[in-house]
Design a protein around this motif. Structure first.
Motif, short mmCIF file in Angstrom:
data_model
loop_
_atom_site.label_atom_id
_atom_site.label_comp_id
_atom_site.label_asym_id
_atom_site.label_seq_id
_atom_site.Cartn_x
_atom_site.Cartn_y
_atom_site.Cartn_z
N GLY A 37 0.80 -1.21 0.00
CA GLY A 37 0.00 0.00 0.00
C GLY A 37 0.83 1.27 0.00
O GLY A 37 1.99 1.28 0.40
N ILE A 38 0.21 2.34 -0.45
CA ILE A 38 0.94 3.59 -0.57
C ILE A 38 1.17 4.27 0.76
O ILE A 38 2.14 4.98 0.93
N VAL A 39 0.26 4.02 1.73
CA VAL A 39 0.46 4.65 3.04
C VAL A 39 1.77 4.16 3.62
O VAL A 39 2.61 4.94 4.09
N GLY A 40 1.97 2.82 3.56
CA GLY A 40 3.21 2.24 4.07
C GLY A 40 4.41 2.72 3.30
O GLY A 40 5.45 3.04 3.88
N LYS A 41 4.29 2.80 1.98
CA LYS A 41 5.43 3.21 1.17
C LYS A 41 5.82 4.65 1.48
O LYS A 41 7.00 4.98 1.62
N ALA A 42 4.80 5.52 1.58
CA ALA A 42 5.09 6.92 1.86
C ALA A 42 5.76 7.06 3.22
O ALA A 42 6.67 7.86 3.40
N GLU A 43 5.30 6.21 4.18
CA GLU A 43 5.84 6.27 5.53
C GLU A 43 7.29 5.82 5.57
O GLU A 43 8.14 6.46 6.18
N LEU A 82 0.17 12.48 2.82
CA LEU A 82 0.78 11.19 3.13
C LEU A 82 2.16 11.37 3.75
O LEU A 82 2.83 10.40 4.08
N GLY A 83 2.62 12.61 3.88
CA GLY A 83 3.91 12.87 4.50
C GLY A 83 5.08 12.86 3.53
O GLY A 83 6.21 12.60 3.93
N VAL A 84 4.81 13.13 2.24
CA VAL A 84 5.89 13.15 1.26
C VAL A 84 6.04 14.57 0.72
O VAL A 84 5.06 15.19 0.31
#
Lengths: 286, 224
Positions: A37-43, A82-84
């Motif tokens: 997932g993108i949330v995990g990747k962004a994190e 998302l923190g990016v």
């Protein structure tokens, strides 16, 4: 018999205990590292690959190595949520026909590219949004008398190979001749030459083209939309959490004015007032 | 394979290859005629014709085919107004045939010219000695022998032409490569099967073509 059965029950109980223990472990692991997932990747990586269009003035336009437009601004808002940082976004040019493959194959994490939410696509990718609701319309010469899609019989209309507007012309207006190219920008000179009678796609895209300096005053958007095109943000089919997170970000953007600012800095320059983002229409991400 | 189980997809696949065959067939005929004419020009005693032939070969052999086909649409049709058919697909088809023919003719010309070089000079001299004109010498004595030695290279050119026909997709004809793109667009999870089916269909056409020309070349070769 009885002893065997007791042993079997005990074995099953022991196994299931072991399994749940394992399951619990791996579950908490994927929760923290978030491989999926993108949330995990962004994190974890603090960067995202986002697919945008490169040839749509006002929406997604590439000038040099820079991308600009409404879609690009929306993508930046989502990345920020998302923190990016905007600087850590890797932009990737997509065309209408490669958006699903790009998402499915993981070439991009997100697609924000005038991407209409529909059932056929929903079977392959997941959609957050819509962040804008457009409608398919016709772009014609300024002096044209063509008043709507009913007048297309026997006329030539230009669109992009495999796009939703092209398919709608084929199915709903089969008497119109359809000239297909790989991008809308190739349709415009044909319209100017009179080799095609109309260019069709979503009204917002057409407005962006008509407003380009080299075509100023030559074309007009007919202004009778004959479809509803909710623009969504495409992501992997199984990424429900990412989709829900993006919807939350959009809600926040509508509330804090960053959505309006995104419009005002891009398409707002065409004179069209910022639309209201209707957050009740957001997808349920399933 | 579920992609091709859908009849609409299968029909699109068939019509895509039908366009390729039609493009290849018509372009092969025009390219051969034009190529022979150009080869004749290049060996003719008239400097203007020689120059024209050389210019043609150098221009079209060194221009990407995509540009040639693109020019046929945007230049000949769109700007100059050369319309070849009322029907849009048919118009694009003929524009594509023009592009493919003028491009391929350059290669045919060079193949035939190399064939002419295999004909001993004495043959032409003997023909002139018995009073044949240049055209007669070429038609009756030189070209028939030259043609027999270039069967294999012409086969390679035909195979290349068939594959090159996919370029006409850039001007909107729904030939095989456009159909493939369209199918991949709506079936992003089956990219590799779709690709293999299209590539395999080309191979199924072209491998036998290669063998046929190899066999013909052996049969027809001038034994010297």
């Amino acid at each position: 018999m009885r002893i065997k059965r007791v042993a079997a029950v005990a074995a099953v109980a022991a196994l299931s205990l072991a399994m749940t223990a394992c399951g619990g472990d791996s579950g908490s692991e994927s929760g923290s590292s978030g491989a999926k997932g993108i949330v995990g990747k962004a994190e974890s990586q603090k960067k995202l690959v986002i697919g945008v269009k490169a040839d749509q003035p006002g929406l997604g336009l590439q000038t040099g190595s820079q991308y600009e437009g409404f879609d690009v601004e929306i993508a930046k808002i989502i990345a920020k949520g998302l923190g990016v940082d905007a600087g850590n976004i890797e932009w990737k040019t997509t065309v209408s026909s490669n958006r699903e493959p790009f998402i499915q194959q993981g070439t991009v994490d997100l697609v924000v590219a005038t991407y209409t939410i529909n059932d056929e696509r929903k079977q392959k990718v997941n959609f957050a949004g819509p962040y804008y609701i457009a409608g398919q319309d016709l772009l014609v010469k300024a002096d044209s008398t063509l008043a709507g899609p009913e007048g297309l019989d026997g006329k030539t209309v230009c669109s992009v190979t495999g796009s939703t507007p092209a398919k709608r012309i084929q199915s709903d207006y089969p008497k119109a001749h359809l000239q297909q190219f790989d991008s809308y920008s190739k349709c415009l000179p044909q319209l100017e030459n009179g080799k095609v009678d109309a260019v069709t796609t979503d009204d917002i895209i057409l407005a962006g083209y008509a407003a380009q300096s080299q075509y100023a005053g030559k074309f007009k958007v007919v202004g009778k939309p004959f479809s509803t095109e909710p623009y969504g943000i495409g992501l992997k089919k199984d990424d429900k959490a990412g989709c829900e997170k993006i919807n939350e970000i959009l809600k926040a953007a509508a509330a804090d004015g960053s959505y309006k600012a995104a419009w005002d800095n891009t398409l707002g320059k065409s004179g069209k007032a910022a639309p209201e983002l209707d957050t009740t229409k957001l997808t349920n991400c399933s | 394979m579920h992609v091709f189980a859908d009849p609409t997809n299968f029909d699109a696949f068939l019509s895509g290859f039908l366009w390729i065959l039609k493009l290849t067939g018509a372009s092969a005929v025009f390219a051969l005629l034009l190529g022979v004419l150009l080869a004749a020009m290049r060996v003719s005693p008239v400097p203007v014709l020689r120059g024209f032939g050389a210019a043609w070969v150098n221009i079209f052999r060194n221009t990407p085919l995509t540009l040639v086909v693109f020019f046929c649409y945007f230049g000949l049709f769109s700007t100059l107004g050369l319309s070849l058919a009322e029907d849009l697909d048919l118009n694009n088809y003929w524009l594509g045939v023009i592009g493919l023919s003028v491009y391929t003719a350059a290669f045919v010309c060079e193949a035939i010219r190399s064939g002419i070089n295999t004909v001993p000079a004495g043959q032409a001299e003997a023909a002139r000695a018995i009073g044949l004109t240049f055209a007669q010498t070429l038609r009756i004595v030189v070209l028939p022998q030259a043609a027999r030695s270039v069967v294999a290279p012409l086969g390679s050119i035909l195979i290349a032409l068939c594959k090159n026909a996919t370029i006409v997709g850039t001007i909107g004809l729904m030939e095989s490569s456009n159909v493939m793109k369209d199918l991949i667009n709506s079936n992003g999870d089956a990219v590799i099967p779709i690709f293999l089916v299209f590539a395999g269909t080309f191979a199924a056409f072209l491998i036998p073509t290669g063998y046929l020309f190899g066999w013909l070349a052996n049969r027809l070769a001038v034994k010297r």
